[in-house]
Design a protein around this motif. Structure first.
Motif, PDB file in Angstrom:
ATOM      1  N   SER A  93      36.485  42.382 102.546  1.00 44.14           N
ATOM      2  CA  SER A  93      36.598  40.929 102.701  1.00 44.14           C
ATOM      3  C   SER A  93      35.558  40.454 103.711  1.00 44.14           C
ATOM      4  CB  SER A  93      38.014  40.526 103.139  1.00 44.14           C
ATOM      5  OG  SER A  93      38.961  40.898 102.155  1.00 44.14           O
ATOM      6  N   ARG A  94      35.882  40.548 105.020  1.00 43.79           N
ATOM      7  CA  ARG A  94      34.989  39.953 106.031  1.00 43.79           C
ATOM      8  C   ARG A  94      33.568  40.485 105.984  1.00 43.79           C
ATOM      9  NH1 ARG A  94      39.105  40.959 110.868  1.00 43.79           N
ATOM     10  NH2 ARG A  94      39.769  42.541 109.352  1.00 43.79           N
ATOM     11  N   GLU A  95      33.416  41.773 105.700  1.00 45.46           N
ATOM     12  CA  GLU A  95      32.071  42.376 105.683  1.00 45.46           C
ATOM     13  C   GLU A  95      31.143  41.648 104.702  1.00 45.46           C
ATOM     14  OE1 GLU A  95      30.878  44.959 107.406  1.00 45.46           O
ATOM     15  OE2 GLU A  95      29.245  45.789 106.202  1.00 45.46           O
ATOM     16  N   VAL A  96      31.675  41.314 103.530  1.00 39.35           N
ATOM     17  CA  VAL A  96      30.853  40.617 102.533  1.00 39.35           C
ATOM     18  C   VAL A  96      30.826  39.120 102.830  1.00 39.35           C
ATOM     19  CG1 VAL A  96      30.746  39.969 100.085  1.00 39.35           C
ATOM     20  CG2 VAL A  96      31.138  42.360 100.729  1.00 39.35           C
ATOM     21  N   LEU A  97      31.992  38.553 103.110  1.00 42.72           N
ATOM     22  CA  LEU A  97      32.068  37.095 103.332  1.00 42.72           C
ATOM     23  C   LEU A  97      31.210  36.652 104.515  1.00 42.72           C
ATOM     24  CD1 LEU A  97      35.947  36.724 102.925  1.00 42.72           C
ATOM     25  CD2 LEU A  97      34.212  36.109 101.221  1.00 42.72           C
ATOM     26  N   GLY A  98      31.074  37.527 105.496  1.00 42.31           N
ATOM     27  CA  GLY A  98      30.312  37.190 106.702  1.00 42.31           C
ATOM     28  C   GLY A  98      28.850  36.895 106.410  1.00 42.31           C
ATOM     29  N   ALA A  99      28.380  37.300 105.232  1.00 38.54           N
ATOM     30  CA  ALA A  99      26.977  37.052 104.867  1.00 38.54           C
ATOM     31  C   ALA A  99      26.765  35.607 104.407  1.00 38.54           C
ATOM     32  CB  ALA A  99      26.543  38.011 103.769  1.00 38.54           C
ATOM     33  N   GLY A 100      27.863  34.897 104.065  1.00 43.49           N
ATOM     34  CA  GLY A 100      27.733  33.526 103.567  1.00 43.49           C
ATOM     35  C   GLY A 100      27.427  32.562 104.698  1.00 43.49           C
ATOM     36  N   PRO A 101      27.293  31.287 104.382  1.00 44.28           N
ATOM     37  CA  PRO A 101      27.495  30.643 103.074  1.00 44.28           C
ATOM     38  C   PRO A 101      26.259  30.639 102.169  1.00 44.28           C
ATOM     39  CG  PRO A 101      27.060  28.954 104.705  1.00 44.28           C
ATOM     40  CD  PRO A 101      27.038  30.279 105.434  1.00 44.28           C
ATOM     41  N   ASP A 102      25.131  31.133 102.664  1.00 42.30           N
ATOM     42  CA  ASP A 102      23.935  31.119 101.818  1.00 42.30           C
ATOM     43  C   ASP A 102      24.212  31.937 100.546  1.00 42.30           C
ATOM     44  OD1 ASP A 102      21.101  30.816 101.167  1.00 42.30           O
ATOM     45  OD2 ASP A 102      21.048  32.974 101.531  1.00 42.30           O
ATOM     46  N   PRO A 103      24.099  31.330  99.364  1.00 42.44           N
ATOM     47  CA  PRO A 103      24.473  32.033  98.136  1.00 42.44           C
ATOM     48  C   PRO A 103      23.696  33.327  97.941  1.00 42.44           C
ATOM     49  CG  PRO A 103      24.192  29.699  97.695  1.00 42.44           C
ATOM     50  CD  PRO A 103      23.730  29.920  99.112  1.00 42.44           C
ATOM     51  N   ALA A 104      22.384  33.303  98.236  1.00 37.60           N
ATOM     52  CA  ALA A 104      21.575  34.514  98.011  1.00 37.60           C
ATOM     53  C   ALA A 104      22.039  35.635  98.937  1.00 37.60           C
ATOM     54  CB  ALA A 104      20.101  34.201  98.226  1.00 37.60           C
ATOM     55  N   ALA A 105      22.365  35.289 100.184  1.00 40.20           N
ATOM     56  CA  ALA A 105      22.787  36.312 101.149  1.00 40.20           C
ATOM     57  C   ALA A 105      24.168  36.859 100.780  1.00 40.20           C
ATOM     58  CB  ALA A 105      22.802  35.720 102.553  1.00 40.20           C
ATOM     59  N   LEU A 106      25.036  35.980 100.311  1.00 37.74           N
ATOM     60  CA  LEU A 106      26.384  36.410  99.914  1.00 37.74           C
ATOM     61  C   LEU A 106      26.297  37.342  98.697  1.00 37.74           C
ATOM     62  CD1 LEU A 106      29.404  36.103 100.428  1.00 37.74           C
ATOM     63  CD2 LEU A 106      29.376  33.984  99.093  1.00 37.74           C
ATOM     64  N   ARG A 107      25.479  36.938  97.755  1.00 38.44           N
ATOM     65  CA  ARG A 107      25.272  37.752  96.543  1.00 38.44           C
ATOM     66  C   ARG A 107      24.700  39.120  96.936  1.00 38.44           C
ATOM     67  NH1 ARG A 107      21.864  34.323  94.056  1.00 38.44           N
ATOM     68  NH2 ARG A 107      23.537  32.875  93.596  1.00 38.44           N
TER      69      ARG A 107
END
Ligand SMILES: O=c1ccn([C@@H]2O[C@H](COP(=O)(O)O)[C@@H](O)[C@H]2O)c(=O)[nH]1
Length: 278
Positions: A247-261
């Motif tokens: 959860s947090r490990e991936v979500l923390g990359a947002g909100p930029d869509p490219a970074a989240l992806r």
């Protein structure tokens, strides 16, 4: 009706072995530049749906973070579930329900009955009142192609005092849960629909997972300290059935869509490598 086990097997083959949680912690909302209110919750969930809904096999909304905002939060949860399913993700609602059987029947109807506004592909369930008390969930799941993930060895350190305690016959409580779930999945092809939750943080389980024949959800990766490389030690020969969850490990990359992806893509690559049997 195709079973949840078969649908999950296909989703993982097509999209990779990954579950991403939607856990809109107040700190994550702030990090994304969002307000800690219904508006922030809605924007957060919508971004995850738009960026990950069509590429991640399983998305796991954590109900607690929606319930915080009462009926408006639940309305957002309902629309998030609907939008995720429209994009082809399997939705696993993390609600950890459990009660006496007659009440479990109502929970089952809330989450696993296709006509329900909160209808999802699978839910998490707590076996503290006995695995048998969850029977109404197992029955409705079987009827409608749904799944249930039963807590066995949770990722939090406090879980061990109960879950590793020994029953009269010497088996651990976790093993009792594992054995009952294994019976429910016996003979299912390609995979049973009743899963177990076993944290990636738990170290050697001391449990026999060889007969489970169902999915093994592994939370605890990333923010709770476990890495994909730990999965082999925890799951051993049951590794192919593992569904790693971040959860947090991936979500923390947002909100930029490219970074989240990119964060989700990295996670799935790590998990694929870790689950590859040599
Ligand atoms: O044993 C368990 C069962 C469920 N969870 C849930 O998974 C996520 C973990 O979030 P992270 O940010 O990746 O730590 C969260 O919703 C928990 O309630 C778990 O952690 N352990």
């Amino acid at each position: 009706m195709e079973s949840f086990g078969a649908r999950l097997h296909r989703a993982v083959s097509e999209r990779g072995p990954l579950c991403v949680g939607i856990d809109p912690h107040p700190a994550l909302l702030a990090r994304w530049g969002l307000t800690d209110d219904v508006d922030g919750l809605g924007r957060f969930a919508r971004t995850v749906v738009d960026v990950l809904g069509d590429r991640v096999a399983v998305i796991k909304p954590q109900s607690a973070f929606f319930e915080r905002f009462g009926s408006q939060g639940l309305a957002i949860l309902e629309s998030t579930i609907r939008q995720l399913r429209e994009r082809g993700a399997l939705v696993l609602l993390d609600v950890k329900r459990g009660d006496i059987g007659s009440t479990v029947r109502a929970y089952a109807s809330a989450y696993l009955e296709p006509s329900s506004p909160m209808y999802v592909d699978a839910v998490t369930a707590s076996p503290f009142l006995g695995v048998g008390s969850l029977a109404p969930m197992f029955e409705l799941a079987a009827e409608h192609g749904g799944g249930v993930f039963v807590l066995a060895l949770t990722s939090n350190p406090e879980g061990a005092s109960v879950q590793r305690a020994r029953a009269a016959d010497g088996r651990s409580v976790a093993q009792l849960v594992i054995d009952e779930v294994s019976q429910l999945n016996a003979g299912a092809q390609p995979l049973g629909s009743i899963g177990l939750v076993i944290g990636a943080t738990v170290g050697e389980t001391g449990c026999d997972l060889s007969a489970v024949n169902g999915p093994l959800l592994a939370p605890g990766l990333g923010a709770q300290g476990a890495t994909a490389a730990d999965l082999r030690m925890v799951f051993g020969s049951a590794l192919p059935a593992v569904l790693p969850s971040y959860s947090r490990e991936v979500l923390g990359a947002g909100p930029d869509p490219a970074a989240l992806r990119a964060a989700a893509d990295r996670a799935v690559d790590d998990c694929r490598a870790a689950l590859a049997t040599s």
